[in-house]
Each structure stands twice: as C-alpha cells, then as structure tokens.
Design an enzyme around this catalytic site. Structure first.
Site, PDB file in Angstrom:
ATOM      1  CG  HIS A   1      -6.702  -2.027  -6.096  1.00 52.88           C
ATOM      2  ND1 HIS A   1      -6.669  -3.290  -5.560  1.00 52.88           N
ATOM      3  CD2 HIS A   1      -6.365  -1.189  -5.081  1.00 52.88           C
ATOM      4  CE1 HIS A   1      -6.329  -3.218  -4.283  1.00 52.88           C
ATOM      5  NE2 HIS A   1      -6.132  -1.956  -3.973  1.00 52.88           N
TER       6      HIS A   1
ATOM      7  CB  CYS B   1      -0.921   0.014   1.226  1.00 52.64           C
ATOM      8  SG  CYS B   1      -2.012   1.454   1.322  1.00 52.64           S
TER       9      CYS B   1
ATOM     10  CG  ASP C   1      -6.165   6.354  -2.547  1.00 50.46           C
ATOM     11  OD1 ASP C   1      -6.021   7.358  -1.830  1.00 50.46           O
ATOM     12  OD2 ASP C   1      -5.342   5.420  -2.586  1.00 50.46           O
TER      13      ASP C   1
ATOM     14  N   GLY D   1      -0.563   5.160  -4.254  1.00 46.76           N
ATOM     15  CA  GLY D   1       0.845   4.802  -4.400  1.00 46.76           C
ATOM     16  C   GLY D   1       1.061   3.588  -5.285  1.00 46.76           C
ATOM     17  CB  THR D   2      -0.119   0.059  -5.261  1.00 48.88           C
ATOM     18  OG1 THR D   2      -1.506   0.257  -4.958  1.00 48.88           O
ATOM     19  CG2 THR D   2       0.637  -0.299  -3.993  1.00 48.88           C
TER      20      THR D   2
END
Length: 331
Positions: free
Chosen positions: A222, A89, A247, A252-253
């Site tokens: 996702h 994450c 988000d 970040g990912t």
C-alpha cells in the site's frame, strides 16, 4: 455448476464494502490467520469472482464472517478485496460492523461493543445507535508502528523521494510533500495510481518488511500520499492498494499507519487525535490510544472512528458456463 452468494453492500465514508452473508465456504475451526491461509490456497476464486469485474471493480472490498475460536471474541472475519485477502481492513471493519448490527447478522454480548478476531489480531470495537441505524463505529486497531524512516528511493516520473514505511494492519509507504512531490492538489486518481505503481516497484528491491510477530504479514503493498488538511481536518491522504485502486475513504489501516508514523517521529503523543480527510472530503477521526511493544519495536495502539451506510442486498451467481465467471481485471 452455479454457486450462489448472498451479499449485503455498504460504503464506509465512500469506500465500497461487500459483506458475504451466505454461500461462503466452511473452514476448519482455526485462528483467522490460519483460515486466511486456507482461504487463499483453496478458495481465492471466491474473492476474485466477487471483487473483480463484472461483479465488482478495482476499488471493491469485502468481508466474510466466521465464528472465532477465541472465547472473548464475538466473531471472526476474513477481509477480501481486489488486492488479496488482507490481514486487516479499516473500511471493511466499519462497513462490516454497520451491516452486522443493522441487518441482525450478530448479537453482541454487550450492546455497543464487539470484539473481533482478524487475521492481524484481535480488535475492540465500539458503536453508537441512532434509532435502528448505526451512527458511528470506532475500532481499536492492532498495534501499529513506524518500521523505516526517511528512506530515499528513485521513482520513475517523479525523481528521488524520501518516504517512511509504517504498519497499521498493512505495511504502507508514506509520502509527505517534498521537492519532487508537492501534494494532492491538482493530482488526478490516474496520476496517483501511476506514481504509486512506480514507487512500489522502486521500493521492492530495497526492503521487504516482515511483521515481528507474524512472518506471514510482509511486504509494502500500500502507498499513502499525504498533505495538509482542510478547515475540518488535520491532514489529507490518498491510499493506493491492489493494482490500480485509490481508496475513496481516508483509509482505516492507512490512518493507523499515519498515526504510527507521526508518533514515531514525535509529532503525535498518546492522547492526541488526528482528523484524516479523504479525496472526496469524508473524515476518519484517528487517536493515539497508548504505546505498544511489537517485537523489539515501540509503536502505538491506534483508534479510528467513522461511519458507514448500508446500500443494498445482492444475490450473486457464479456460473461455470459463464466464460467470465471468475472475474477479470483490465491491465
């Protein structure tokens, strides 16, 4: 019985991060990938109690620190959020490092640098101090890659879309503007959630990507909706995860997966940077650090730089006498 957890809360460019600093279960001295399996099997009630309502919400994310079995690592981490116990994450890393340094949870062997074992692999971190505060954090993520390109899928409510699937610590379906989707302008969070649920369900029968080096990491959970950036960015994105979370940060990912997708399509080269903007205008600065080999695939080592802010301390009780002790979600 009443369980007590001491938590430190932060946000990473807008996305909440709750670090569990006390009350978490001791786990065997194994790799973080193996500990993740044990935690999911035996202790997932902790994730639900701390991430779900009434103590959390649909966009809640968090982390738990553990000692690492790897001598080169400063510590290990499990990432917990509404969607599960994640391999990696990005927002969680930015928030975790900021909390760990500012609150004295870890003592780096080298000031300004950390090596962290995650379930997805080992990551390197750099950070800068401004007085007693962490000004920014940059992490060098696990190897990321474009898994499937130009897949066509029929999505209820949108029609036929062409999507790419890329890995940046989690697998993402990535959607760029096209005939049946014009971009993020005018899109509400509720609309993005509904479209993401439909896309993920439509993709599920078509593919189930499995990480070449770790079969425990698989499936597209996702969605990354992308379009052009503003004056201060190269692109904008909205990350969908869990059942109905968007988000608040650029992800970040998600940023790592975006870098891998663009590199895989020849649109970014090693040494290039990419400023990724969130729906609320915050920015992660991504970089293509080097190429990498993952099984038979070629990918990249991405970096992501952002900031986080510590916002408070929580002592949280989970009491068996509470009918809602272990959390709930509205469907």
């Amino acid at each position: 019985m009443r369980y007590t957890f001491f938590c430190i809360d932060a946000h990473a460019c807008g996305n909440p991060v709750r670090v569990v600093a006390g009350g978490f279960p001791m786990l065997p001295h194994l790799s973080m990938a193996d500990r993740r399996e044990i935690f999911v099997r035996d202790h997932d009630w902790i994730r639900k109690a701390l991430m779900f309502e009434p103590r959390g919400h649909d966009a809640m994310s968090g982390a738990i620190l553990y000692p690492s079995i790897r001598p080169e690592c400063d510590f290990g981490v499990l990432f917990i959020e509404v969607s599960g116990c994640l391999p990696m994450c990005g927002a969680g890393t930015l928030g975790l490092v900021t909390i760990a340094i500012e609150e004295g949870l870890v003592q780096p062997r080298t000031p300004g640098r950390l090596t962290i074992e995650t379930p997805a692999g080992v990551i390197e971190v750099q950070y800068a101090m401004q007085g007693h505060k962490v000004a920014w954090v940059q992490f060098f993520n696990v190897a990321s890659f474009l898994s499937h390109r130009d897949m066509e899928v029929d999505v209820p409510g949108l029609g036929r879309l062409t999507v790419d699937v890329a890995y940046g610590g989690n697998y993402y379906a990535i959607v760029d503007p096209q005939a049946n989707w014009n971009g993020l302008d005018g899109m509400t969070a509720n609309a993005l959630i509904a479209h993401s649920q439909s896309l993920r369900s439509a993709l599920a029968p078509l593919l189930n990507p499995v990480h070449p080096d770790d079969a425990r990491i698989q499936g597209v959970h996702h969605v990354l909706w992308c379009d052009k950036g503003g004056a201060q960015s190269d692109g904008r994105s909205a990350v969908f995860y869990g059942d109905k979370a968007i988000d608040r940060s650029p992800g970040g990912t998600g940023t790592s997966a975006r870098l891998a997708q663009l590199h895989g399509k020849g649109l970014l080269q090693v040494g290039d940077s990419y400023r990724n903007e969130s729906l609320i205008g915050t920015i992660y600065v991504g970089g293509v650090e080097s190429t990498a080999t993952i099984g038979s695939l070629t990918g990249i080592v991405p970096s992501v730089r952002g900031w986080a802010q510590v916002i408070g301390h929580n002592t949280i009780f989970v009491d068996d006498s509470d009918p809602l002790a272990y959390g709930f979600q509205l469907t």
